[in-house]
Motif scaffolding. Structure first.
Motif, PDB file in Angstrom:
ATOM      1  N   ASP A 123       0.803  -1.241   0.096  1.00 52.52           N
ATOM      2  CA  ASP A 123       0.090   0.011  -0.004  1.00 52.52           C
ATOM      3  C   ASP A 123       0.849   1.380  -0.014  1.00 52.52           C
ATOM      4  O   ASP A 123       1.879   1.349   0.809  1.00 52.52           O
ATOM      5  CB  ASP A 123      -0.680   0.171   1.197  1.00 52.52           C
ATOM      6  CG  ASP A 123      -1.993   1.022   1.134  1.00 52.52           C
ATOM      7  OD1 ASP A 123      -2.423   1.271  -0.132  1.00 52.52           O
ATOM      8  OD2 ASP A 123      -2.473   1.436   2.203  1.00 52.52           O
ATOM      9  N   LEU A 176     -10.200   7.971  -4.221  1.00 55.54           N
ATOM     10  CA  LEU A 176      -9.317   6.949  -4.201  1.00 55.54           C
ATOM     11  C   LEU A 176      -7.743   7.606  -3.904  1.00 55.54           C
ATOM     12  O   LEU A 176      -7.480   8.331  -4.831  1.00 55.54           O
ATOM     13  CB  LEU A 176      -9.168   6.091  -5.319  1.00 55.54           C
ATOM     14  CG  LEU A 176     -10.799   5.245  -5.590  1.00 55.54           C
ATOM     15  CD1 LEU A 176     -10.521   4.526  -6.754  1.00 55.54           C
ATOM     16  CD2 LEU A 176     -10.826   4.374  -4.351  1.00 55.54           C
ATOM     17  N   SER A 180      -3.785   0.285  -2.670  1.00 58.44           N
ATOM     18  CA  SER A 180      -4.780  -0.664  -2.326  1.00 58.44           C
ATOM     19  C   SER A 180      -6.064  -0.422  -2.648  1.00 58.44           C
ATOM     20  O   SER A 180      -6.805  -1.376  -3.014  1.00 58.44           O
ATOM     21  CB  SER A 180      -4.353  -0.837  -0.550  1.00 58.44           C
ATOM     22  OG  SER A 180      -3.135  -1.519  -0.520  1.00 58.44           O
ATOM     23  N   GLN A 181      -6.304   0.827  -2.344  1.00 57.91           N
ATOM     24  CA  GLN A 181      -8.050   1.133  -2.642  1.00 57.91           C
ATOM     25  C   GLN A 181      -8.201   0.910  -4.087  1.00 57.91           C
ATOM     26  O   GLN A 181      -9.219   0.321  -4.441  1.00 57.91           O
ATOM     27  CB  GLN A 181      -8.167   2.501  -2.218  1.00 57.91           C
ATOM     28  CG  GLN A 181      -8.199   2.954  -0.866  1.00 57.91           C
ATOM     29  CD  GLN A 181      -8.344   4.470  -0.420  1.00 57.91           C
ATOM     30  OE1 GLN A 181      -7.947   5.295  -1.343  1.00 57.91           O
ATOM     31  NE2 GLN A 181      -8.719   4.588   0.812  1.00 57.91           N
ATOM     32  N   GLN A 184      -8.448  -2.762  -5.257  1.00 58.88           N
ATOM     33  CA  GLN A 184      -9.459  -3.553  -4.743  1.00 58.88           C
ATOM     34  C   GLN A 184     -10.526  -3.093  -5.592  1.00 58.88           C
ATOM     35  O   GLN A 184     -11.319  -4.041  -5.855  1.00 58.88           O
ATOM     36  CB  GLN A 184      -9.612  -3.096  -3.128  1.00 58.88           C
ATOM     37  CG  GLN A 184      -8.924  -3.711  -2.126  1.00 58.88           C
ATOM     38  CD  GLN A 184      -8.651  -3.110  -0.840  1.00 58.88           C
ATOM     39  OE1 GLN A 184      -9.532  -2.321  -0.559  1.00 58.88           O
ATOM     40  NE2 GLN A 184      -7.759  -3.374   0.201  1.00 58.88           N
TER      41      GLN A 184
END
Length: 252
Positions: A123, A176, A180-181, A184
């Motif tokens: 991340d 965002l 990682s966001q 996903q």
């Protein structure tokens, strides 16, 4: 390779074989990175060969200075895009050169630093800038482009086959701010097409990185600039990693 950098870069022997460095030669490494290829060029062009080392990434350039410290003033370092090499070469005494190398894309060192935002394996912020002096980041693209613009970017620069559903999902999840966001959200759309063996976010990240850094524009400008700097019989070597770069190089 007599250098503090123990990493042997991709196609090291092939680059030296093709560029054929000799004593007294003048060379430009437009993407010096960690300095592995550059060290080989300087070593083979000893005792008086010279190299102009360019890189947009200040951290990479600092590492290359360390790697190439043993070569002293034979190496000149400039933080800049290789698209500017025409002006920079004349400014630093490289008006006509024997060989030029462009190793495109990004390095493992950049990928391995979460703070740079190039990878979703760890991340980090959605940054992706080679040159952190520039204002726009990948987060600006992700959060500011319209759904149609974002879908176009993903298809054109990442060849993301389900670019419209992915763009729609990104817009719905905004804002965002981290790798990682974004990964996903993209994974939630699912895999599509013949590249289903890749993580769904792989080509999304490629597209955003290319546009954030205007990589294809730099290549379009840098290739003719390089050709114009070569002496008769001089050589240009380009290492490319995906079809968009490869097409530009081959057409040139």
């Amino acid at each position: 390779m007599d250098t503090v950098n123990t990493h042997v870069p991709v196609l090291y022997q092939e680059v030296l074989a093709l560029l054929q460095p000799r004593p007294g030669g003048r060379f430009i490494d437009g993407t010096v990175g960690a300095g592995g290829h550059a060290a080989g060029l300087l070593q083979a062009s000893a005792p008086d060969g010279r190299l102009l080392a360019l890189d947009r990434d200040a951290e990479a350039l600092a590492f290359a200075r360390q790697t190439l410290a043993a070569y002293g003033q034979r190496a000149t370092f400039v933080q800049a895009s290789f698209a500017e090499m025409g002006l920079l070469a004349a400014e630093h005494g490289f008006g006509a050169v024997d060989g030029i190398l462009l190793d495109l894309g990004l390095s493992s060192r950049q990928l391995d630093q979460p703070a740079r935002g190039f990878s979703f394996r760890q991340d980090g912020p959605l940054d992706m800038r080679f040159d952190t002096r520039q204002a726009a980041t990948a987060a600006d693209l992700v959060n500011d482009l319209s759904e149609a613009e974002l879908a176009d970017v993903l298809w054109r620069y990442g060849e993301v086959e389900n670019s419209h559903p992915v763009a729609r999902a990104i817009v719905a999840a905004r804002p965002l701010t981290t790798t990682s966001q974004l990964a996903q959200v993209v994974a939630g759309v699912g895999r599509a097409g013949r590249r289903s063996h890749l993580h769904p976010a792989t080509r999304v990240f490629q597209a955003l990185r290319i546009v954030t850094n205007q990589e294809l524009q730099a290549l379009e400008e840098g290739l003719p600039a390089a050709m114009g700097l070569l002496k008769p019989g001089g050589r240009l070597a380009v290492i490319s990693f995906h079809s968009l770069e490869d097409r530009l190089v081959k057409n040139t």
